[in-house]
Scaffold this motif. Structure first.
Motif, mmCIF file in Angstrom:
data_model
loop_
_atom_site.group_PDB
_atom_site.id
_atom_site.type_symbol
_atom_site.label_atom_id
_atom_site.label_comp_id
_atom_site.label_asym_id
_atom_site.label_seq_id
_atom_site.Cartn_x
_atom_site.Cartn_y
_atom_site.Cartn_z
ATOM 1 N N LEU A 225 0.857 -1.183 0.000
ATOM 2 C CA LEU A 225 0.000 0.000 0.000
ATOM 3 C C LEU A 225 0.890 1.229 0.000
ATOM 4 O O LEU A 225 1.755 1.378 0.866
ATOM 5 N N SER A 226 0.707 2.116 -0.982
ATOM 6 C CA SER A 226 1.415 3.394 -1.033
ATOM 7 C C SER A 226 0.454 4.496 -0.602
ATOM 8 O O SER A 226 -0.646 4.598 -1.149
ATOM 9 N N VAL A 227 0.880 5.305 0.369
ATOM 10 C CA VAL A 227 0.030 6.384 0.884
ATOM 11 C C VAL A 227 0.773 7.702 0.702
ATOM 12 O O VAL A 227 1.888 7.879 1.209
ATOM 13 N N GLY A 228 0.150 8.637 -0.002
ATOM 14 C CA GLY A 228 0.743 9.935 -0.233
ATOM 15 C C GLY A 228 -0.055 11.044 0.410
ATOM 16 O O GLY A 228 -1.233 10.891 0.730
ATOM 17 N N ALA A 229 0.609 12.162 0.604
ATOM 18 C CA ALA A 229 -0.018 13.379 1.132
ATOM 19 C C ALA A 229 0.720 14.544 0.493
ATOM 20 O O ALA A 229 1.090 14.487 -0.669
ATOM 21 N N HIS A 230 0.969 15.596 1.257
ATOM 22 C CA HIS A 230 1.739 16.727 0.755
ATOM 23 C C HIS A 230 3.094 16.762 1.453
ATOM 24 O O HIS A 230 3.146 16.681 2.682
ATOM 25 N N PRO A 231 4.202 16.778 0.721
ATOM 26 C CA PRO A 231 4.334 17.175 -0.683
ATOM 27 C C PRO A 231 4.557 16.033 -1.676
ATOM 28 O O PRO A 231 4.568 16.277 -2.877
ATOM 29 N N VAL A 232 4.775 14.795 -1.196
ATOM 30 C CA VAL A 232 5.183 13.728 -2.126
ATOM 31 C C VAL A 232 4.044 13.326 -3.057
ATOM 32 O O VAL A 232 4.262 13.008 -4.220
ATOM 33 N N GLY A 233 2.818 13.343 -2.537
ATOM 34 C CA GLY A 233 1.676 13.007 -3.378
ATOM 35 C C GLY A 233 1.762 11.588 -3.911
ATOM 36 O O GLY A 233 2.017 10.642 -3.168
ATOM 37 N N ARG A 234 1.584 11.424 -5.225
ATOM 38 C CA ARG A 234 1.574 10.094 -5.840
ATOM 39 C C ARG A 234 2.924 9.720 -6.470
ATOM 40 O O ARG A 234 3.015 8.729 -7.189
ATOM 41 N N ALA A 235 3.967 10.491 -6.183
ATOM 42 C CA ALA A 235 5.272 10.193 -6.781
ATOM 43 C C ALA A 235 5.787 8.824 -6.343
ATOM 44 O O ALA A 235 6.342 8.066 -7.162
ATOM 45 N N LEU A 236 5.632 8.483 -5.080
ATOM 46 C CA LEU A 236 6.073 7.174 -4.592
ATOM 47 C C LEU A 236 5.281 6.058 -5.271
ATOM 48 O O LEU A 236 5.851 5.034 -5.673
ATOM 49 N N GLU A 237 3.975 6.247 -5.408
ATOM 50 C CA GLU A 237 3.156 5.250 -6.095
ATOM 51 C C GLU A 237 3.648 5.037 -7.527
ATOM 52 O O GLU A 237 3.722 3.892 -8.014
ATOM 53 N N ARG A 238 3.991 6.124 -8.209
ATOM 54 C CA ARG A 238 4.486 5.996 -9.582
ATOM 55 C C ARG A 238 5.813 5.242 -9.629
ATOM 56 O O ARG A 238 6.087 4.510 -10.583
#
Length: 279
Positions: A225-238
């Motif tokens: 499970l990848s969880v993003g917020a601010h500032p990384v957002g969806r970069a980790l998911e990508r």
């Protein structure tokens, strides 16, 4: 002070002694914090999770009450630290939840030891050189912290103000309880404490090579499970999408970088079903 449900333990692992909060019983869940945190980052998370899990929340090497080691702040060594903690606690398998600086070692542990990691949760971090985060520019403090000796000299006597800046920015200006602020300030007070904290940034080139090597050898097979917020957002998911066999991505709106303190209930709403799933 630890929550009533938790006990603090000093556990030998990989040449250091780790300070580890442990609570509850059931399938093991390891919680890994980042910079400038201690295990108390998870204060709002440990109690609810411990009703169905054995929660294991260490202070990472050099931080909190764990050994201020001279070296070993690369992701592979940190992953070995966690592996050793699980050995001592006789936990053959565990889910791992990690944020910020805790995410790269969690990723390496899961890729190198898929037999040991049941489920993986990664939050608000980047995994070195993996494609997908090209639009994300590293914050200014990455370079500042990476120069040996510089930040220790500049920040001496101003540690509390510096930590306050991160806590304010990381919670969208909502702040954290004074007891947690004080615990995090201790992580960065004094030249030796600062050296350990900034060693995570100075080890990033080594960690990046280790991550690239792990990906070249195989895929991330465990449910993630990848969880993003601010500032990384969806970069980790990508970054994770091309190398993962079973990935779920989620973005928490109106949430700062320090997710477990800024939006603990929203995080629990994601963690509880994911960690309990047998699929």
């Amino acid at each position: 002070m630890p929550p009533l449900e938790a006990t603090l333990n000093r556990i030998p692992t990989n040449g250091i002694h780790a300070n580890v909060a442990i609570a509850g019983a059931g399938p093991a869940v390891v919680l890994l914090h980042g910079f400038p945190h201690t295990w108390q980052l998870w204060n709002h998370i440990i109690g609810p999770l411990s009703t169905h899990h054995r929660v294991i929340a260490p202070d990472l090497r050099g931080l909190g009450a764990s050994t201020r080691a001279p070296d070993g702040y690369d992701a592979a060594t940190l992953a070995t630290d966690i592996d050793g903690i699980l050995d001592v606690l006789a936990e053959p398998i565990a889910s791992v939840v990690a944020i910020d600086a805790g995410a790269p070692p969690a990723f390496l542990l899961a890729t190198r030891r898929p037999d040991r990691v049941r489920r993986l949760v990664l939050m608000e971090s980047l995994l070195g050189p993996l494609p997908g985060a090209e639009d994300f520019s590293p914050p200014w403090w990455f370079g500042f912290h990476a120069v040996p000796g510089l930040a220790e000299t500049v920040l001496h006597g101003h540690e509390a103000d510096y930590v306050d800046w991160f806590l304010t920015a990381g919670t969208q200006r909502r702040g954290v309880p004074p007891s947690i602020r004080d615990a995090f300030t201790d992580v960065c007070t004094g030249s030796e404490a600062l050296r350990c904290a900034f060693s995570y940034y100075r080890a990033m080139p080594s960690s990046a090579r280790q991550i690239s090597d792990a990906v070249s050898r195989g895929r991330l097979a465990v449910p993630t499970l990848s969880v993003g917020a601010h500032p990384v957002g969806r970069a980790l998911e990508r970054q994770l999408r091309p190398v993962s066999d079973n990935l779920t991505g989620h973005l928490i709106p109106d949430c700062g970088h320090i997710i477990p303190l800024d939006r603990p209930q929203e995080l629990l709403n994601l963690l509880t079903p994911f960690l309990s799933s047998t699929a």
